[in-house]
Design a protein around this motif. Structure first.
Motif, PDB file in Angstrom:
ATOM      1  N   LEU A  29       1.244  -1.169   0.230  1.00 48.16           N
ATOM      2  CA  LEU A  29      -0.021   0.419   0.033  1.00 48.16           C
ATOM      3  C   LEU A  29       1.349   0.892  -0.215  1.00 48.16           C
ATOM      4  O   LEU A  29       0.652   1.662  -0.870  1.00 48.16           O
ATOM      5  N   ILE A  30       2.217   1.491   0.868  1.00 51.19           N
ATOM      6  CA  ILE A  30       2.732   2.508   0.726  1.00 51.19           C
ATOM      7  C   ILE A  30       3.854   2.280  -0.201  1.00 51.19           C
ATOM      8  O   ILE A  30       4.035   3.698  -1.047  1.00 51.19           O
ATOM      9  N   SER A  33       0.831   3.700  -3.069  1.00 45.55           N
ATOM     10  CA  SER A  33       1.026   5.357  -2.762  1.00 45.55           C
ATOM     11  C   SER A  33       1.792   6.526  -3.396  1.00 45.55           C
ATOM     12  O   SER A  33       1.691   7.516  -3.698  1.00 45.55           O
ATOM     13  N   TYR A  37       9.366   5.697   0.713  1.00 40.27           N
ATOM     14  CA  TYR A  37       9.814   5.370   1.792  1.00 40.27           C
ATOM     15  C   TYR A  37      10.799   4.599   2.524  1.00 40.27           C
ATOM     16  O   TYR A  37      11.454   3.949   1.346  1.00 40.27           O
ATOM     17  N   GLU A  52      -1.382  13.809   3.699  1.00 39.74           N
ATOM     18  CA  GLU A  52      -1.491  12.324   2.494  1.00 39.74           C
ATOM     19  C   GLU A  52      -0.569  10.827   3.084  1.00 39.74           C
ATOM     20  O   GLU A  52      -1.294   9.807   3.397  1.00 39.74           O
ATOM     21  N   GLU A  55      -3.203   9.789   5.916  1.00 40.36           N
ATOM     22  CA  GLU A  55      -4.082   8.812   4.805  1.00 40.36           C
ATOM     23  C   GLU A  55      -4.329   7.106   4.714  1.00 40.36           C
ATOM     24  O   GLU A  55      -4.339   6.324   4.758  1.00 40.36           O
ATOM     25  N   ILE A  56      -1.843   7.436   4.506  1.00 38.80           N
ATOM     26  CA  ILE A  56      -2.170   6.349   4.173  1.00 38.80           C
ATOM     27  C   ILE A  56      -1.537   4.922   5.441  1.00 38.80           C
ATOM     28  O   ILE A  56      -1.898   3.704   5.496  1.00 38.80           O
ATOM     29  N   LYS A  59      -5.238   4.216   5.781  1.00 45.57           N
ATOM     30  CA  LYS A  59      -5.397   2.650   5.065  1.00 45.57           C
ATOM     31  C   LYS A  59      -4.675   1.474   5.583  1.00 45.57           C
ATOM     32  O   LYS A  59      -5.648   0.065   5.722  1.00 45.57           O
ATOM     33  N   ALA A  60      -3.615   1.701   6.563  1.00 46.21           N
ATOM     34  CA  ALA A  60      -2.408   0.014   6.659  1.00 46.21           C
ATOM     35  C   ALA A  60      -3.730  -0.335   7.383  1.00 46.21           C
ATOM     36  O   ALA A  60      -3.775  -1.708   6.887  1.00 46.21           O
TER      37      ALA A  60
END
Length: 95
Positions: A29-30, A33, A37, A52, A55-56, A59-60
């Motif tokens: 997911l990261i 995006s 990272y 932002e 939001e990640i 979602k995680a």
């Protein structure tokens, strides 16, 4: 808004053999995006705009539940300063 670092450690409540596959989905997911990272042994640190990155983080949690976790414990660390902060300025001398 300034560039910040957000470190995320997710601890999905699943059977032990499912921990890494679920964490891998969060890292996916990261990656998807598009934020910068670095994966560490205990957490993943992201760099970008605070909204932002948060939001990640949200979602995680959903990713872990979707992958079968009955519960998710997450540890989030935010490194913020008005002029911005980067991962490179903190770790360049170790690379």
């Amino acid at each position: 808004m300034s560039t910040v670092n957000v470190s995320l450690k997710v601890l999905p409540v699943v059977e032990e053999e499912r921990i890494y596959p679920v964490v891998d989905k969060v890292i996916e997911l990261i990656k998807e995006s598009g934020v910068k990272y670095i994966v560490g042994p205990s957490e993943t640190t992201m760099e970008g705009e605070l909204d932002e990155l948060l939001e990640i983080v949200k979602k995680a949690q959903d990713v872990c539940i979707k992958e079968g976790a009955s519960r998710v414990v997450s540890i989030v660390m935010i490194d913020y300063k008005p002029g911005g902060v980067t991962m490179d300025e903190k770790i360049y001398k170790y690379r």
